[in-house]
Scaffold this active site. Structure first.
Site, mmCIF file in Angstrom:
data_model
loop_
_atom_site.group_PDB
_atom_site.id
_atom_site.type_symbol
_atom_site.label_atom_id
_atom_site.label_comp_id
_atom_site.label_asym_id
_atom_site.label_seq_id
_atom_site.Cartn_x
_atom_site.Cartn_y
_atom_site.Cartn_z
ATOM 1 N N LYS A 116 29.259 35.545 55.965
ATOM 2 C CA LYS A 116 29.475 36.990 55.871
ATOM 3 C C LYS A 116 28.462 38.041 56.415
ATOM 4 O O LYS A 116 28.686 39.001 56.969
ATOM 5 C CB LYS A 116 29.581 37.293 54.369
ATOM 6 C CG LYS A 116 30.751 36.713 53.351
ATOM 7 C CD LYS A 116 31.927 36.660 54.135
ATOM 8 C CE LYS A 116 32.972 35.785 53.506
ATOM 9 N NZ LYS A 116 34.178 35.538 54.340
ATOM 10 N N GLU A 200 23.377 45.508 50.685
ATOM 11 C CA GLU A 200 24.005 46.648 51.174
ATOM 12 C C GLU A 200 23.780 47.795 50.040
ATOM 13 O O GLU A 200 23.780 47.639 49.095
ATOM 14 C CB GLU A 200 25.510 46.243 51.228
ATOM 15 C CG GLU A 200 25.855 45.637 52.462
ATOM 16 C CD GLU A 200 27.396 45.209 52.495
ATOM 17 O OE1 GLU A 200 27.964 45.565 51.367
ATOM 18 O OE2 GLU A 200 27.766 44.813 53.530
ATOM 19 N N GLU A 275 39.405 43.083 56.127
ATOM 20 C CA GLU A 275 39.104 43.985 55.101
ATOM 21 C C GLU A 275 38.107 45.221 55.152
ATOM 22 O O GLU A 275 37.210 44.690 55.685
ATOM 23 C CB GLU A 275 38.755 42.985 53.683
ATOM 24 C CG GLU A 275 39.748 42.020 53.618
ATOM 25 C CD GLU A 275 39.321 41.495 52.461
ATOM 26 O OE1 GLU A 275 39.958 40.409 51.987
ATOM 27 O OE2 GLU A 275 38.117 41.489 51.705
ATOM 28 N N ASN A 290 39.607 37.916 57.535
ATOM 29 C CA ASN A 290 40.524 36.724 56.924
ATOM 30 C C ASN A 290 41.154 36.043 58.112
ATOM 31 O O ASN A 290 41.868 36.497 58.784
ATOM 32 C CB ASN A 290 41.260 36.938 55.724
ATOM 33 C CG ASN A 290 40.635 37.666 54.668
ATOM 34 O OD1 ASN A 290 39.517 36.904 54.200
ATOM 35 N ND2 ASN A 290 41.160 38.848 53.940
ATOM 36 N N ARG A 292 43.475 33.755 57.935
ATOM 37 C CA ARG A 292 44.728 33.118 57.485
ATOM 38 C C ARG A 292 46.014 33.919 57.040
ATOM 39 O O ARG A 292 45.863 35.315 57.223
ATOM 40 C CB ARG A 292 44.392 32.417 55.893
ATOM 41 C CG ARG A 292 44.131 33.619 55.321
ATOM 42 C CD ARG A 292 43.953 33.122 53.617
ATOM 43 N NE ARG A 292 43.692 34.397 52.580
ATOM 44 C CZ ARG A 292 42.650 34.836 52.368
ATOM 45 N NH1 ARG A 292 41.626 34.375 52.996
ATOM 46 N NH2 ARG A 292 42.520 35.760 51.733
ATOM 47 N N VAL A 295 48.707 36.462 51.055
ATOM 48 C CA VAL A 295 49.632 36.449 49.999
ATOM 49 C C VAL A 295 50.509 37.633 50.107
ATOM 50 O O VAL A 295 51.739 37.692 50.008
ATOM 51 C CB VAL A 295 48.966 36.302 48.618
ATOM 52 C CG1 VAL A 295 50.119 36.651 47.479
ATOM 53 C CG2 VAL A 295 48.223 34.975 48.387
ATOM 54 N N ARG A 336 52.708 40.699 41.809
ATOM 55 C CA ARG A 336 52.583 39.026 41.764
ATOM 56 C C ARG A 336 52.837 38.863 40.392
ATOM 57 O O ARG A 336 52.148 39.547 39.580
ATOM 58 C CB ARG A 336 51.048 39.012 41.975
ATOM 59 C CG ARG A 336 50.656 39.042 43.413
ATOM 60 C CD ARG A 336 49.102 38.458 43.722
ATOM 61 N NE ARG A 336 48.792 38.926 44.963
ATOM 62 C CZ ARG A 336 47.632 38.401 45.571
ATOM 63 N NH1 ARG A 336 47.156 37.261 45.088
ATOM 64 N NH2 ARG A 336 47.399 38.789 46.894
HETATM 65 C C1 MV4 Z 1 31.159 45.853 47.846
HETATM 66 C C2 MV4 Z 1 31.325 46.773 46.941
HETATM 67 C C3 MV4 Z 1 30.869 48.139 47.034
HETATM 68 N N1 MV4 Z 1 29.822 48.305 47.838
HETATM 69 N N2 MV4 Z 1 30.126 46.031 48.719
HETATM 70 C C4 MV4 Z 1 34.151 42.536 46.312
HETATM 71 C C5 MV4 Z 1 34.614 41.461 46.951
HETATM 72 C C6 MV4 Z 1 33.959 41.428 48.227
HETATM 73 N N3 MV4 Z 1 34.989 41.089 49.620
HETATM 74 C C7 MV4 Z 1 33.245 42.632 48.344
HETATM 75 N N4 MV4 Z 1 33.521 43.214 47.110
HETATM 76 C C8 MV4 Z 1 32.803 44.539 47.114
HETATM 77 N N5 MV4 Z 1 31.951 44.782 47.855
HETATM 78 C C9 MV4 Z 1 29.481 47.235 48.765
HETATM 79 N N6 MV4 Z 1 28.429 47.473 49.452
HETATM 80 C C10 MV4 Z 1 32.495 46.481 46.075
HETATM 81 C C11 MV4 Z 1 33.203 45.359 45.999
HETATM 82 C C12 MV4 Z 1 34.153 45.266 45.019
HETATM 83 C C13 MV4 Z 1 35.440 45.307 45.482
HETATM 84 C C14 MV4 Z 1 35.813 45.165 46.637
HETATM 85 C C15 MV4 Z 1 37.387 45.035 47.083
HETATM 86 C C16 MV4 Z 1 38.011 45.313 45.928
HETATM 87 C C17 MV4 Z 1 37.782 44.968 44.552
HETATM 88 C C18 MV4 Z 1 36.545 45.127 44.432
HETATM 89 C C19 MV4 Z 1 36.193 45.068 42.920
HETATM 90 C C20 MV4 Z 1 34.612 45.083 42.614
HETATM 91 C C21 MV4 Z 1 33.818 45.137 43.729
#
Ligand code: MV4
Length: 445
Positions: A116, A200, A275, A290, A292, A295, A336
C-alpha cells in the site's frame, strides 16, 4: 478468443462468469470442494473437477490442484472471480508459467498494488491526489513522532501489507502514539509477515467512493464512473449504489481523470477499481487499487449497460477497448444478502434453505447461487445473493428495492434481508447524506 475458461471460484460469482462465457460461446470448467458438490456452478459449467476437501486452503486456495484441473481439462484461461486467488501474485505467475492466461493482473501489478505504501508513492508521483503523510515507511518511534507533529493529530498508522481495514490504528495524540505503533507493528508482522508501517493524516468521517476503470494492452484506459460504498459495517460493504448521492458532474470528471491517470501510470490491463476517500469538502484521495472484478460490479453494469466480465475476457484475449468513458443514465442499488443474523451482531448463520422464492419484475436483478433445499456450507463467505434494483431516480430505485426485499422469501436460515428493509426506510439513508461512520451508530432496535 479463449476456447475454454476454468473458473477458480464458487458461489454467485462462479455463476456470473459462467453466464458470460455461455453468451460468448466459451466452454467452462467449474472447480469445487467436496462441500460444494451440489452447487449450481458445478451443474451449470460444461465440466467440473473436484479440487479437494472443504477448507479453502485445501481447495479454492490450493494452486497445484487448480492448475492440475486446468491442465486435464485443457482450459486456456482461468477466471479467479473475487477473493480466493484473485489477487495472489504467485497464482498469477504460476498460470503464466504454465501457459494459462490469468484473467486478472500480472504478478508484478498485484505486488505493486498490494504494497500500500508503494502503491501510494506510485500514485503520488503520477499526480493522483494522496493523503498527506509519511514519505514511505516509518523507520522508528522517533520518526513516527516527528511525522505526526508535522501532519498534525489525529493521524492513522497503516500496515503497508494491509488493506480492507486490516492493520490500522487511529492515533489522537502523542500519548497514544507509542502503544499504537507497537501494536500495529506486531499485528502486521503476525498477520502479513511484513511489519512495514506508514502514516497518514486521519480523514474524519469520509465517504468511500470508487471509480471503475478499464485498460488494455495498447496503452488506452477509460473510466466507467463511480460506486458509493459508504454503507459498511466493520469494513464489510452491505449496500452499494451508483451514481453516488454525493457526486457532482465536476467531481466525477476530476475523480475519473485521476483514476485514468492511476491506470496509465501502471499500464493497467484489465478491469479494475481505484478506491478514494472523499472528505466533507469533496477533496478526494487515492486509497487502494483493486485488480479484480468486485462484488459490486453489477450496479455499474446496470447503469451503463455494459458487461464487465465480458470486457475482462476480451481485454485478456488482447482486444482493444474503445477508450471512451461511460456515464450513468440510471440509478442502481445493490443489497448484499448474507446468511447472517442482523439482530445478533451479524453472526454467520449457515444451514439449509427450507423455502425459497426470489423477487423479480421490472428493474430487479438477482445474482445468486441459492435455491430451495440448498445447504449453505459454514466454510466460506456468508454472502448468498446480491439483490440489485435499477430505476430512473434514486427514490425509485429505493422503492423498487423495498418492493423486491418484501417479495424475497428465504426460510430456514437468518439473513440480512430485515437489515436492508429497515435501512431502506431510514431517513438519513434516504437523504443520501451519510459517511462510512453511519452504521457504527445504527441499530436494528
Ligand atoms: C483511512 C481513513 C481515514 N483517514 N485513512 C479503511 C479501509 C482501508 N482501505 C482504508 N480505510 C480507511 N483509511 C485515512 N487517512 C478511514 C478509513 C476507513 C474506511 C474507509 C473506507 C470505508 C470504510 C471505512 C471505515 C473505517 C475507516
Amino acid at each position: 478468443m479463449f476456447k475454454k475458461i476454468l473458473i477458480a471460484n464458487r458461489g454467485e460469482i462462479a455463476l456470473r462468469v459462467i453466464r458470460t462465457c455461455k453468451e460468448m460461446g466459451i466452454r467452462t470448467v467449474a472447480v469445487y470442494s467436496t462441500a460444494d458438490r451440489d452447487s449450481l456452478h458445478v451443474r451449470f459449467a460444461d465440466e467440473a473437477v473436484c479440487i479437494g476437501p472443504p477448507a479453502s486452503k485445501d481447495s479454492y486456495l490450493k494452486i497445484p490442484n487448480i492448475i492440475a484441473a486446468a491442465e486435464i481439462t485443457n482450459a486456456d484461461a482461468i477466471h479467479p472471480g473475487y477473493g480466493f486467488l484473485s489477487e495472489n501474485a504467485t497464482f498469477s505467475k504460476v498460470c503464466k508459467e504454465n501457459g494459462i492466461k490469468f484473467i486478472g493482473a500480472s504478478p508484478e501489478m498485484i505486488d505493486a498494488m498490494g504494497d500500500k505504501s508503494m502503491a501510494k508513492q506510485t500514485m503520488k508521483e503520477a499526480g493522483v491526489p494522496t493523503i498527506p503523510g509519511s514519505d514511505g515507511l516509518i523507520e522508528n518511534i522517533e520518526h513516527a513522532k516527528k511525522t505526526a507533529k508535522k501532519i498534525v493529530y489525529p493521524v492513522i498508522l497503516k500496515a503497508t501489507a494491509g488493506g480492507g481495514g486490516k492493520g490500522m490504528r487511529v492515533v489522537n495524540n502523542e500519548e497514544e502514539l507509542e502503544p499504537a505503533w507497537e501494536m500495529v507493528r506486531r499485528e502486521a508482522g503476525a498477520a502479513f509477515g511484513n511489519d512495514g508501517i506508514y502514516m497518514e493524516k486521519f480523514v474524519v468521517e469520509p465517504r468511500h467512493i470508487e471509480i471503475q476503470i478499464a485498460g488494455d494492452q495498447y496503452g488506452k484506459a477509460c473510466h466507467l464512473s463511480e460506486r458509493d460504498c459508504s454503507i459498511q459495517r466493520r469494513h464489510q460493504k452491505l449496500v452499494e449504489e451508483t451514481p453516488s448521492p454525493y457526486m457532482t458532474p465536476e467531481l466525477r470528471e476530476k475523480m475519473g481523470e485521476a483514476a485514468i491517470k492511476a491506470a496509465l501510470a501502471v499500464n493497467y490491463e484489465g478491469v479494475g477499481t481505484v478506491e478514494f476517500l472523499v472528505d466533507k469538502d469533496r477533496n478526494f484521495y487515492f486509497m487502494e487499487m483493486n485488480t479484480r472484478i468486485q462484488v459490486e460490479h453489477t450496479i455499474t453494469e446496470e447503469v451503463i449497460d455494459y458487461d464487465l466480465v465480458k470486457e475482462q475476457i476480451k481485454i485478456a484475449a488482447g482486444e482493444p477497448i474503445s477508450g471512451k468513458n461511460y456515464y450513468p443514465t440510471m440509478h442502481a442499488i445493490q443489497c448484499r444478502i448474507n446468511a447472517e443474523d442482523p439482530y445478533k451482531n451479524f453472526i454467520p448463520n449457515p444451514g439449509k434453505i427450507s423455502a425459497y422464492h426470489s423477487p423479480g419484475g421490472h428493474g430487479v436483478r438477482l445474482d445468486t447461487h441459492a435455491y430451495a433445499g440448498y445447504v449453505i456450507p459454514p466454510y466460506y463467505d456468508s454472502m448468498i445473493s446480491k439483490l440489485i434494483t435499477v430505476a430512473q431516480t434514486r427514490e425509485e430505485a429505493i422503492e423498487k428495492m423495498q418492493r423486491a426485499l418484501d417479495e424475497y422469501i428465504i426460510e430456514g436460515i437468518k439473513t440480512t434481508i430485515p437489515f436492508h428493509q429497515k435501512l431502506m426506510k431510514d431517513d438519513q439513508f434516504r437523504s443520501g447524506n451519510f459517511t462510512t461512520k453511519f452504521l457504527e451508530t445504527w441499530s436494528m432496535e
